[in-house]
Scaffold this motif. Sequence first.
Motif, PDB file in Angstrom:
ATOM      1  N   GLU A  96      -4.115 -15.051  -1.378  1.00 41.92           N
ATOM      2  CA  GLU A  96      -4.007 -15.484  -2.785  1.00 41.92           C
ATOM      3  C   GLU A  96      -4.716 -14.562  -3.776  1.00 41.92           C
ATOM      4  OE1 GLU A  96      -3.426 -20.276  -1.894  1.00 41.92           O
ATOM      5  OE2 GLU A  96      -5.422 -19.451  -2.289  1.00 41.92           O
ATOM      6  N   PRO A  97      -5.983 -14.207  -3.552  1.00 40.34           N
ATOM      7  CA  PRO A  97      -6.646 -13.346  -4.544  1.00 40.34           C
ATOM      8  C   PRO A  97      -6.041 -11.945  -4.631  1.00 40.34           C
ATOM      9  CG  PRO A  97      -8.074 -13.715  -2.642  1.00 40.34           C
ATOM     10  CD  PRO A  97      -6.921 -14.657  -2.501  1.00 40.34           C
ATOM     11  N   ILE A  98      -5.459 -11.459  -3.547  1.00 31.92           N
ATOM     12  CA  ILE A  98      -4.821 -10.135  -3.571  1.00 31.92           C
ATOM     13  C   ILE A  98      -3.548 -10.188  -4.407  1.00 31.92           C
ATOM     14  CG2 ILE A  98      -3.752  -8.319  -2.174  1.00 31.92           C
ATOM     15  CD1 ILE A  98      -5.691  -9.115   0.084  1.00 31.92           C
ATOM     16  N   LEU A  99      -2.761 -11.241  -4.240  1.00 30.79           N
ATOM     17  CA  LEU A  99      -1.572 -11.421  -5.075  1.00 30.79           C
ATOM     18  C   LEU A  99      -1.973 -11.505  -6.544  1.00 30.79           C
ATOM     19  CD1 LEU A  99       0.427 -14.101  -3.005  1.00 30.79           C
ATOM     20  CD2 LEU A  99       0.848 -11.642  -3.090  1.00 30.79           C
ATOM     21  N   ALA A 100      -2.992 -12.309  -6.830  1.00 27.96           N
ATOM     22  CA  ALA A 100      -3.430 -12.498  -8.222  1.00 27.96           C
ATOM     23  C   ALA A 100      -3.931 -11.194  -8.829  1.00 27.96           C
ATOM     24  CB  ALA A 100      -4.514 -13.569  -8.274  1.00 27.96           C
ATOM     25  N   LYS A 101      -4.703 -10.448  -8.065  1.00 26.38           N
ATOM     26  CA  LYS A 101      -5.247  -9.177  -8.559  1.00 26.38           C
ATOM     27  C   LYS A 101      -4.140  -8.202  -8.926  1.00 26.38           C
ATOM     28  CE  LYS A 101      -6.571  -6.074  -5.648  1.00 26.38           C
ATOM     29  NZ  LYS A 101      -7.247  -5.325  -4.557  1.00 26.38           N
ATOM     30  N   ASN A 102      -3.048  -8.245  -8.198  1.00 21.90           N
ATOM     31  CA  ASN A 102      -1.944  -7.311  -8.422  1.00 21.90           C
ATOM     32  C   ASN A 102      -0.880  -7.837  -9.381  1.00 21.90           C
ATOM     33  OD1 ASN A 102      -2.128  -4.797  -6.482  1.00 21.90           O
ATOM     34  ND2 ASN A 102      -2.885  -6.538  -5.308  1.00 21.90           N
ATOM     35  N   TRP A 131       3.256  -9.585   7.271  1.00 19.13           N
ATOM     36  CA  TRP A 131       4.259  -9.239   6.266  1.00 19.13           C
ATOM     37  C   TRP A 131       5.454  -8.498   6.847  1.00 19.13           C
ATOM     38  CZ3 TRP A 131       4.182 -11.136   1.387  1.00 19.13           C
ATOM     39  CH2 TRP A 131       2.976 -11.692   0.926  1.00 19.13           C
ATOM     40  N   GLN A 132       5.467  -8.273   8.147  1.00 19.16           N
ATOM     41  CA  GLN A 132       6.621  -7.726   8.863  1.00 19.16           C
ATOM     42  C   GLN A 132       7.135  -6.397   8.297  1.00 19.16           C
ATOM     43  OE1 GLN A 132       8.613  -9.374  11.896  1.00 19.16           O
ATOM     44  NE2 GLN A 132       6.384  -9.240  11.919  1.00 19.16           N
ATOM     45  N   PHE A 133       6.265  -5.418   8.277  1.00 21.70           N
ATOM     46  CA  PHE A 133       6.650  -4.080   7.838  1.00 21.70           C
ATOM     47  C   PHE A 133       7.207  -3.264   9.001  1.00 21.70           C
ATOM     48  CE2 PHE A 133       3.871  -4.833   4.153  1.00 21.70           C
ATOM     49  CZ  PHE A 133       4.593  -4.197   3.141  1.00 21.70           C
ATOM     50  N   MET A 134       8.265  -2.513   8.717  1.00 16.38           N
ATOM     51  CA  MET A 134       8.734  -1.491   9.646  1.00 16.38           C
ATOM     52  C   MET A 134       7.807  -0.281   9.528  1.00 16.38           C
ATOM     53  SD  MET A 134      11.354  -2.658  11.288  1.00 16.38           S
ATOM     54  CE  MET A 134      12.278  -1.232  11.898  1.00 16.38           C
ATOM     55  N   PRO A 135       7.706   0.551  10.571  1.00 13.64           N
ATOM     56  CA  PRO A 135       6.732   1.658  10.553  1.00 13.64           C
ATOM     57  C   PRO A 135       6.852   2.580   9.351  1.00 13.64           C
ATOM     58  CG  PRO A 135       7.646   1.403  12.741  1.00 13.64           C
ATOM     59  CD  PRO A 135       8.423   0.489  11.851  1.00 13.64           C
ATOM     60  N   GLU A 136       8.067   3.044   9.052  1.00 13.79           N
ATOM     61  CA  GLU A 136       8.233   4.010   7.967  1.00 13.79           C
ATOM     62  C   GLU A 136       7.932   3.399   6.607  1.00 13.79           C
ATOM     63  OE1 GLU A 136       8.494   7.237   8.342  1.00 13.79           O
ATOM     64  OE2 GLU A 136       8.355   6.741  10.482  1.00 13.79           O
ATOM     65  N   THR A 137       8.368   2.147   6.405  1.00 18.94           N
ATOM     66  CA  THR A 137       8.076   1.467   5.139  1.00 18.94           C
ATOM     67  C   THR A 137       6.572   1.285   4.973  1.00 18.94           C
ATOM     68  OG1 THR A 137      10.168   0.268   5.350  1.00 18.94           O
ATOM     69  CG2 THR A 137       8.615  -0.539   3.707  1.00 18.94           C
ATOM     70  N   ALA A 138       5.904   0.941   6.061  1.00 17.72           N
ATOM     71  CA  ALA A 138       4.453   0.767   6.009  1.00 17.72           C
ATOM     72  C   ALA A 138       3.763   2.058   5.579  1.00 17.72           C
ATOM     73  CB  ALA A 138       3.935   0.318   7.376  1.00 17.72           C
ATOM     74  N   LYS A 139       4.193   3.169   6.154  1.00 21.71           N
ATOM     75  CA  LYS A 139       3.591   4.465   5.801  1.00 21.71           C
ATOM     76  C   LYS A 139       3.882   4.818   4.354  1.00 21.71           C
ATOM     77  CE  LYS A 139       3.929   6.202  10.558  1.00 21.71           C
ATOM     78  NZ  LYS A 139       4.643   7.132  11.463  1.00 21.71           N
ATOM     79  N   GLU A 140       5.107   4.527   3.906  1.00 19.66           N
ATOM     80  CA  GLU A 140       5.465   4.794   2.504  1.00 19.66           C
ATOM     81  C   GLU A 140       4.580   4.009   1.539  1.00 19.66           C
ATOM     82  OE1 GLU A 140       9.548   3.758   2.115  1.00 19.66           O
ATOM     83  OE2 GLU A 140      10.262   5.370   3.429  1.00 19.66           O
ATOM     84  N   LYS A 141       4.165   2.827   1.967  1.00 25.27           N
ATOM     85  CA  LYS A 141       3.335   1.972   1.115  1.00 25.27           C
ATOM     86  C   LYS A 141       1.851   2.189   1.331  1.00 25.27           C
ATOM     87  CE  LYS A 141       6.933   0.315  -0.774  1.00 25.27           C
ATOM     88  NZ  LYS A 141       7.286   0.801  -2.124  1.00 25.27           N
ATOM     89  N   GLU A 160      -1.725  -5.943   0.290  1.00 25.63           N
ATOM     90  CA  GLU A 160      -1.720  -4.963  -0.811  1.00 25.63           C
ATOM     91  C   GLU A 160      -0.416  -4.166  -0.802  1.00 25.63           C
ATOM     92  OE1 GLU A 160      -3.793  -4.409  -3.238  1.00 25.63           O
ATOM     93  OE2 GLU A 160      -5.756  -5.201  -2.673  1.00 25.63           O
ATOM     94  N   ALA A 161       0.039  -3.756   0.388  1.00 28.53           N
ATOM     95  CA  ALA A 161       1.277  -2.990   0.500  1.00 28.53           C
ATOM     96  C   ALA A 161       2.480  -3.832   0.092  1.00 28.53           C
ATOM     97  CB  ALA A 161       1.441  -2.480   1.931  1.00 28.53           C
ATOM     98  N   ALA A 162       2.478  -5.107   0.477  1.00 28.66           N
ATOM     99  CA  ALA A 162       3.560  -6.002   0.080  1.00 28.66           C
ATOM    100  C   ALA A 162       3.610  -6.137  -1.435  1.00 28.66           C
ATOM    101  CB  ALA A 162       3.386  -7.367   0.734  1.00 28.66           C
ATOM    102  N   CYS A 163       2.456  -6.204  -2.065  1.00 28.46           N
ATOM    103  CA  CYS A 163       2.406  -6.278  -3.528  1.00 28.46           C
ATOM    104  C   CYS A 163       3.042  -5.049  -4.162  1.00 28.46           C
ATOM    105  CB  CYS A 163       0.967  -6.427  -4.007  1.00 28.46           C
ATOM    106  SG  CYS A 163       0.236  -8.060  -3.712  1.00 28.46           S
ATOM    107  N   ARG A 164       2.762  -3.879  -3.607  1.00 27.28           N
ATOM    108  CA  ARG A 164       3.353  -2.655  -4.152  1.00 27.28           C
ATOM    109  C   ARG A 164       4.872  -2.699  -4.068  1.00 27.28           C
ATOM    110  NH1 ARG A 164      -1.543  -0.577  -1.991  1.00 27.28           N
ATOM    111  NH2 ARG A 164      -0.687  -0.081   0.068  1.00 27.28           N
ATOM    112  N   TYR A 165       5.371  -3.167  -2.949  1.00 27.75           N
ATOM    113  CA  TYR A 165       6.827  -3.286  -2.801  1.00 27.75           C
ATOM    114  C   TYR A 165       7.391  -4.286  -3.810  1.00 27.75           C
ATOM    115  CZ  TYR A 165      11.446  -4.301  -1.058  1.00 27.75           C
ATOM    116  OH  TYR A 165      12.799  -4.473  -0.990  1.00 27.75           O
ATOM    117  N   LEU A 166       6.792  -5.442  -3.905  1.00 26.48           N
ATOM    118  CA  LEU A 166       7.334  -6.515  -4.745  1.00 26.48           C
ATOM    119  C   LEU A 166       7.287  -6.164  -6.230  1.00 26.48           C
ATOM    120  CD1 LEU A 166       5.749  -9.439  -2.721  1.00 26.48           C
ATOM    121  CD2 LEU A 166       8.197  -8.893  -2.855  1.00 26.48           C
ATOM    122  N   LEU A 167       6.247  -5.479  -6.652  1.00 25.43           N
ATOM    123  CA  LEU A 167       6.164  -5.050  -8.051  1.00 25.43           C
ATOM    124  C   LEU A 167       7.266  -4.046  -8.367  1.00 25.43           C
ATOM    125  CD1 LEU A 167       2.290  -4.740  -8.354  1.00 25.43           C
ATOM    126  CD2 LEU A 167       3.724  -6.371  -9.608  1.00 25.43           C
TER     127      LEU A 167
END
Length: 301
Positions: A96-102, A131-141, A160-167
């Motif tokens: 929750e606080p990570i989502l809010a911060k971003n 958050w079920q990241f694939m390897p390449e997507t994870a590295k990109e983020k 944090e990486a999921a937030c970057r994708y969603l934004l």
Amino acid sequence: MKKIMNTNKALLSTLGVILISGILVFGISGDNKDKVLREGTPLYFPTAVDFAGETAPLQITDVKERLDRELLINANLDATTALIIKRANRAFPVIEPILAKNGVPDDFKYLAVIESGLVNAVSPSGAKGVWQFMPETAKEKGMEVNDLVDERYHLEKSTEAACRYLLAAKDRFGSWTLAAASYNGGMAGVGKKIEEQKVTNYYDLALTEETSRYVFRILALKEIMKNPALYGFSLYGSDLYAPIPAKKIEVDSTISNLADFAKTQGINYKILKIHNPWLRDKKLVNPNKKKYEIEIPLSGY
């Protein structure tokens, strides 16, 4: 005496049929319909739902029935859904606080729920973590993924990486609902469907089976987890998995044996791995002196 008992049984049976019939008759119209259907579980159906402040158009038959399907399915997955509710008490205070911060809406914590059940799952396709990241997507983020360290298993860093994708997805589509759908269908995939079908609303799109169910699964889990008693889940506070107090130790050198390191911290190797599942080997090789934070529990063991 036997004849009287048989007569009483017959009378009770008749009364039971009358009562059941009465419920069925009254249950098909007016206020009694709402009372009979919605006091039961899992037949409760909300009058309104939204995702990240974007209202789902339940007046559309297709939309209402798709949500109904996911509510029924997840309310009947008794053990699975109960475990999710228990785990959320520990995982949500991290997410929750990570989502809010971003600046990402709080509702996206339910996306993590349907992705993994709030455990470090591994999919057949190779996606890993909460958050079920694939390897390449994870590295990109920005996550480190190799044989020694896999930050897809690190709840804070993967959030944090999921937030970057969603934004980025929100910037592209202008809708949090479409951003959520793209987490499953990909930005390119959802973008192509929008272009082909000339609509810009998730609820108007014809998508693949999985992506067309995706947001409805999020909505269903949100509804059930916010109102568990309405769907037959009666859990006490003591039933929930409590957060475990921990400290973080910064490490910028190689640890040749994690079992020995764990003992110096007053715990064992198993507990070290439970709290730091991103450590994928029995050692941490760190020739570049990268700074890592290792979590050490203060109690609970």
